[in-house]
Structure formats: structure tokens, C-alpha cells
Motif scaffolding. Structure first.
Motif, PDB file in Angstrom:
ATOM      1  N   TRP A  48      23.494  21.561 -38.557  1.00 32.37           N
ATOM      2  CA  TRP A  48      24.684  20.836 -38.300  1.00 32.37           C
ATOM      3  C   TRP A  48      25.902  21.768 -38.610  1.00 32.37           C
ATOM      4  O   TRP A  48      26.484  22.020 -37.619  1.00 32.37           O
ATOM      5  N   GLU A  49      26.049  22.780 -39.667  1.00 32.37           N
ATOM      6  CA  GLU A  49      27.275  23.427 -39.934  1.00 32.37           C
ATOM      7  C   GLU A  49      27.386  24.315 -38.960  1.00 32.37           C
ATOM      8  O   GLU A  49      28.181  24.795 -37.964  1.00 32.37           O
ATOM      9  N   ALA A  50      25.784  24.754 -38.411  1.00 35.59           N
ATOM     10  CA  ALA A  50      26.461  26.026 -37.452  1.00 35.59           C
ATOM     11  C   ALA A  50      26.488  25.841 -36.171  1.00 35.59           C
ATOM     12  O   ALA A  50      27.244  26.227 -34.771  1.00 35.59           O
ATOM     13  N   GLN A  51      26.420  24.547 -35.656  1.00 40.02           N
ATOM     14  CA  GLN A  51      26.838  23.962 -34.338  1.00 40.02           C
ATOM     15  C   GLN A  51      27.739  24.325 -33.517  1.00 40.02           C
ATOM     16  O   GLN A  51      28.988  23.258 -34.900  1.00 40.02           O
ATOM     17  N   GLN A  52      28.533  24.134 -32.978  1.00 38.21           N
ATOM     18  CA  GLN A  52      29.590  24.501 -32.094  1.00 38.21           C
ATOM     19  C   GLN A  52      30.593  23.368 -31.267  1.00 38.21           C
ATOM     20  O   GLN A  52      32.030  22.826 -31.538  1.00 38.21           O
ATOM     21  N   GLU A  53      29.917  22.288 -31.372  1.00 35.26           N
ATOM     22  CA  GLU A  53      30.061  21.513 -30.595  1.00 35.26           C
ATOM     23  C   GLU A  53      30.297  20.062 -31.710  1.00 35.26           C
ATOM     24  O   GLU A  53      30.016  20.455 -32.592  1.00 35.26           O
ATOM     25  N   LYS A  54      31.323  19.872 -31.449  1.00 37.57           N
ATOM     26  CA  LYS A  54      31.800  18.903 -32.984  1.00 37.57           C
ATOM     27  C   LYS A  54      31.105  17.401 -33.255  1.00 37.57           C
ATOM     28  O   LYS A  54      31.084  16.663 -33.959  1.00 37.57           O
ATOM     29  N   VAL A  55      30.778  16.105 -31.967  1.00 45.55           N
ATOM     30  CA  VAL A  55      30.198  15.624 -31.621  1.00 45.55           C
ATOM     31  C   VAL A  55      28.356  16.371 -30.469  1.00 45.55           C
ATOM     32  O   VAL A  55      28.410  16.438 -29.927  1.00 45.55           O
ATOM     33  N   LYS A  56      27.861  15.507 -31.245  1.00 40.57           N
ATOM     34  CA  LYS A  56      26.443  15.809 -30.933  1.00 40.57           C
ATOM     35  C   LYS A  56      25.376  14.345 -30.960  1.00 40.57           C
ATOM     36  O   LYS A  56      24.593  14.451 -31.994  1.00 40.57           O
ATOM     37  N   PRO A  57      26.092  13.784 -29.660  1.00 41.63           N
ATOM     38  CA  PRO A  57      25.202  12.596 -29.591  1.00 41.63           C
ATOM     39  C   PRO A  57      23.552  12.167 -30.065  1.00 41.63           C
ATOM     40  O   PRO A  57      23.175  12.454 -28.526  1.00 41.63           O
ATOM     41  N   VAL A  58      23.279  12.546 -31.401  1.00 38.41           N
ATOM     42  CA  VAL A  58      21.411  12.562 -31.012  1.00 38.41           C
ATOM     43  C   VAL A  58      21.079  11.164 -31.267  1.00 38.41           C
ATOM     44  O   VAL A  58      19.930  11.106 -31.484  1.00 38.41           O
ATOM     45  N   LEU A  59      21.949  10.355 -31.563  1.00 40.30           N
ATOM     46  CA  LEU A  59      20.901   8.368 -31.996  1.00 40.30           C
ATOM     47  C   LEU A  59      22.711   7.826 -31.004  1.00 40.30           C
ATOM     48  O   LEU A  59      22.416   6.971 -31.940  1.00 40.30           O
ATOM     49  N   PRO A  60      22.757   7.912 -29.809  1.00 35.85           N
ATOM     50  CA  PRO A  60      22.914   7.123 -29.612  1.00 35.85           C
ATOM     51  C   PRO A  60      22.727   5.363 -29.566  1.00 35.85           C
ATOM     52  O   PRO A  60      20.769   5.595 -29.268  1.00 35.85           O
ATOM     53  N   GLY A  61      23.278   4.833 -29.788  1.00 37.56           N
ATOM     54  CA  GLY A  61      22.928   3.045 -29.964  1.00 37.56           C
ATOM     55  C   GLY A  61      22.483   2.653 -30.943  1.00 37.56           C
ATOM     56  O   GLY A  61      21.774   1.665 -31.003  1.00 37.56           O
ATOM     57  N   THR A  65      34.196  10.080 -50.252  1.00 36.86           N
ATOM     58  CA  THR A  65      32.786  10.281 -49.620  1.00 36.86           C
ATOM     59  C   THR A  65      32.503   8.591 -48.105  1.00 36.86           C
ATOM     60  O   THR A  65      31.355   9.220 -47.787  1.00 36.86           O
ATOM     61  N   ARG A  66      33.672   7.696 -48.617  1.00 35.95           N
ATOM     62  CA  ARG A  66      33.416   7.141 -47.437  1.00 35.95           C
ATOM     63  C   ARG A  66      33.907   7.899 -45.538  1.00 35.95           C
ATOM     64  O   ARG A  66      33.369   7.966 -44.971  1.00 35.95           O
ATOM     65  N   PHE A  67      34.436   8.619 -45.577  1.00 40.84           N
ATOM     66  CA  PHE A  67      35.459   8.919 -44.915  1.00 40.84           C
ATOM     67  C   PHE A  67      34.168  10.735 -44.442  1.00 40.84           C
ATOM     68  O   PHE A  67      34.418  10.661 -43.101  1.00 40.84           O
ATOM     69  N   SER A  68      34.036  10.956 -45.191  1.00 41.67           N
ATOM     70  CA  SER A  68      32.645  12.291 -45.286  1.00 41.67           C
ATOM     71  C   SER A  68      31.651  11.039 -44.139  1.00 41.67           C
ATOM     72  O   SER A  68      31.043  12.241 -43.224  1.00 41.67           O
ATOM     73  N   PHE A  69      30.913   9.872 -44.900  1.00 35.88           N
ATOM     74  CA  PHE A  69      30.123   9.643 -44.001  1.00 35.88           C
ATOM     75  C   PHE A  69      30.386   8.935 -42.229  1.00 35.88           C
ATOM     76  O   PHE A  69      29.840   9.237 -42.128  1.00 35.88           O
ATOM     77  N   GLU A  70      31.330   8.567 -42.694  1.00 42.55           N
ATOM     78  CA  GLU A  70      31.663   8.294 -41.112  1.00 42.55           C
ATOM     79  C   GLU A  70      32.082   9.188 -40.002  1.00 42.55           C
ATOM     80  O   GLU A  70      31.607   8.949 -39.110  1.00 42.55           O
ATOM     81  N   VAL A  71      32.683  10.319 -40.690  1.00 41.76           N
ATOM     82  CA  VAL A  71      32.762  11.635 -39.869  1.00 41.76           C
ATOM     83  C   VAL A  71      31.120  11.893 -39.646  1.00 41.76           C
ATOM     84  O   VAL A  71      30.937  12.480 -38.743  1.00 41.76           O
ATOM     85  N   ALA A  72      30.400  12.477 -40.717  1.00 41.16           N
ATOM     86  CA  ALA A  72      29.063  12.251 -40.530  1.00 41.16           C
ATOM     87  C   ALA A  72      28.187  11.668 -38.970  1.00 41.16           C
ATOM     88  O   ALA A  72      27.952  12.563 -38.082  1.00 41.16           O
ATOM     89  N   GLU A  73      28.519  10.303 -39.707  1.00 45.19           N
ATOM     90  CA  GLU A  73      28.138   9.526 -38.660  1.00 45.19           C
ATOM     91  C   GLU A  73      28.375   9.417 -37.040  1.00 45.19           C
ATOM     92  O   GLU A  73      27.274   9.486 -36.347  1.00 45.19           O
ATOM     93  N   LYS A  74      29.404   9.356 -36.473  1.00 45.80           N
ATOM     94  CA  LYS A  74      30.768   9.721 -35.474  1.00 45.80           C
ATOM     95  C   LYS A  74      29.882  10.799 -34.431  1.00 45.80           C
ATOM     96  O   LYS A  74      30.111  10.883 -33.409  1.00 45.80           O
TER      97      LYS A  74
END
Length: 299
Positions: free
Chosen positions: A32-45, A59-68
Motif C-alpha cells: 500500500w505504501e508503494a501505490q502512487q494513487e492516494k485513493v484505491k477503492p478496493v472496499l466500495p460499499g 490513531t483515529r485520524f490515521s484509521f480514518e485516512v486509511a479507510e478513506k
């Protein structure tokens, strides 16, 4: 979802995970760190609820960024503005969100043991974002990831964890995870802040500075109203990573800290972003680690 699958997808702690499972999370984080795209929607819905019954920022913001970044729908829950303030139990709150159709829950709690009990009753994957002074698995994972990036491998690495070990869930998760990879972990703690139940050597500050990794813990001033710490300055003089002490650290060694940082207490201000510090890279590494953990829970 069967209980076996649920257990495999949840992340309650690192004590029970084997080396291969931890390595797979670290490897996926590297992807995931190597991906250039900031958003890669593999979990839509997919709906993820961040349920923080204890205050947190990083911790909360880190999780939120990861989820989005994974394309998930995010619900942020704060106990301070919820029915928990009206007397609703933690179980009822989590059960309510489960009933509304969330697919996974990220939970941070003060009381120890509640998360483990919840996991036996809730039928969605749960991710531990901090469990009293028991475990903080994603923090330890990002710590291991940071060390692995720096040194290539963890086996044989000497890691000193300095500070309030007794109240530290970070120290526990790091101890249990690092030992699975053959790293050597030592604690350096003031009297009254040691954890006798943890089977690890306790060493002096002078010995601790000889390690490959110097991990400073936050002085949890709010937990020491009973006088274990007479003053912040006294703590700095005896156990803080001062500029003078930092001169004795090996050139290859790195400085780490789980944050938030009490600048000028456990670590001098000048050292927080010094060349040997990895404190802000640790925070950066938290996002791909949490992406890997969330993907594991929901894929």
C-alpha cells in the motif's frame, strides 16, 4: 461469518498472532505504501465505524485516512457526544452500530478486558485501536514496519523501551511482536513504573542508550497524581532523552516515540526531528499499516 473466520479477520492483539501473520500484514503495508494513487477503492460499499471510547487524535485520524484511501464509508463515533454519556453500556453502543449494518469496527477503550468480551458477542470483525494498558497492536505493527524499513530485518535487533512501562500498551505489544522475530527487547523504567509480569530485562538508562532502537514512551502525567513523578524536570534529568544523552547513541541507531510527545520531558525538543529520529515517519507508516489491517478485516 463463522467464529473462526471472524477471529482471523479481527485484530485484538499481537500476543496471539504468529510471525507469519504479522509478516503478511507488514508486507501488505509495503504494497500500500508503494501505490502512487492516494485513493484505491478496493472496499466500495463497506462501512467502518471508528468507535473511540477514549480520546485520541493520531490513531483515529490515521484509521480514518486509511479507510478513506481504501474507498470505505466511514462513521466516526465519539463517546463524549454519545449516549454513553447518558449511561448506555459500551456493549449496547457497539451492538447498536452492528445492527445498523456496519461491516467492521475500530475500537479504543480504557477498561481492560472489555474488548475481548465484545469479540465473543459481536459478529463483525473488530480492530483494537488501544485497549487500556493491555495492547495497541497497530502501533506496534507500524513500529515494526519502521524498524524493518531502517534495518532490513528484525532478528538480532536490540530495542530499548524507556519510560512508563507499567501503563504502556505500546510496550506490551512491541515486546510480544518483536520477540516473535528474534529481536531483543529491554525495558528502562523508573521505580514504580516497571511491569514485573512482563518477562524482559530491566536495565539502566546508560545501558538502554546502547541499543539499535531507542523507543521513548510518553510520560503519562495524568496517571501519576500519586507522586510517582515529582516533577517533569526531574523525570527529564533521570530518564529523558536529552541532547547530552543522545550524543552517546550509536551512529546507526534510531529514536522512536509512539506520540503524543511531551517535548522537553521524555525527549528534548531538538531531538524530535533530528537525523536519527523516526518519530514522524512512524506516524506516516501508520496509514499503510492500518490500510493492511482494515483490508484484512473486510476482504
Amino acid at each position: 461469518m463463522t467464529m473462526t473466520t471472524l477471529k482471523q479477520r479481527s485484530l485484538l492483539g499481537l500476543k496471539e498472532l504468529d510471525q507469519e501473520e504479522i509478516r503478511s500484514i507488514l508486507d501488505r503495508a509495503a504494497y500500500w505504501e508503494a501505490q502512487q494513487e492516494k485513493v484505491k477503492p478496493v472496499l466500495p460499499g463497506k462501512f467502518v465505524a471508528n468507535m473511540f471510547f477514549e480520546n485520541s487524535t493520531r490513531t483515529r485520524f490515521s484509521f480514518e485516512v486509511a479507510e478513506k484511501r481504501l474507498g470505505a464509508e466511514v462513521l466516526n463515533f465519539s463517546a463524549a457526544v454519545s449516549s454513553v454519556q447518558k449511561g448506555e453500556s459500551i456493549y449496547d453502543t457497539v451492538r447498536t452500530l452492528e445492527s445498523m449494518g456496519i461491516d467492521a469496527g475500530v475500537i479504543r477503550l480504557k477498561p481492560i478486558g472489555v474488548l475481548a468480551e465484545l469479540a465473543t458477542k459481536i459478529r463483525i470483525p473488530l480492530i483494537n485501536a488501544g485497549d487500556g494498558n493491555n495492547e495497541h497492536p497497530t502501533q506496534a505493527l507500524l513500529d515494526l514496519y519502521t524498524m524493518r524499513k531502517q534495518f532490513g530485518e528484525l532478528r538480532g535487533l536490540n530495542v530499548s523501551i524507556i519510560g512508563d512501562v507499567q501503563h504502556s500498551r505500546v510496550a506490551r505489544s512491541n515486546l510480544w511482536a518483536l520477540r516473535k522475530f528474534g529481536a531483543n527487547v529491554s525495558f528502562c523504567a523508573p521505580e514504580g513504573m516497571t511491569a514485573a509480569e512482563l518477562d524482559a530485562p530491566h536495565i539502566s538508562i546508560d545501558e538502554a542508550l546502547k541499543a539499535d532502537v531507542i523507543m521513548m514512551l510518553r510520560v503519562q502525567l495524568e496517571r501519576h497524581e500519586n507522586g510517582l513523578i515529582k516533577s517533569a524536570e526531574e523525570y527529564r534529568q533521570q530518564y529523558g532523552l536529552t541532547v547530552e544523552r543522545a550524543k552517546r547513541i550509536a551512529p546507526h541507531a534510531i529514536i522512536m516515540h509512539p506520540a503524543p510527545i511531551n517535548r522537553g520531558v521524555e525527549i528534548d525538543d531538538e531531538l524530535v526531528e533530528s537525523p536519527q529520529s523516526r518519530i514522524f515517519p512512524q506516524m506516516q507508516n501508520g496509514v499503510p499499516i492500518r490500510m493492511a489491517v482494515i483490508e484484512r478485516a473486510l476482504s
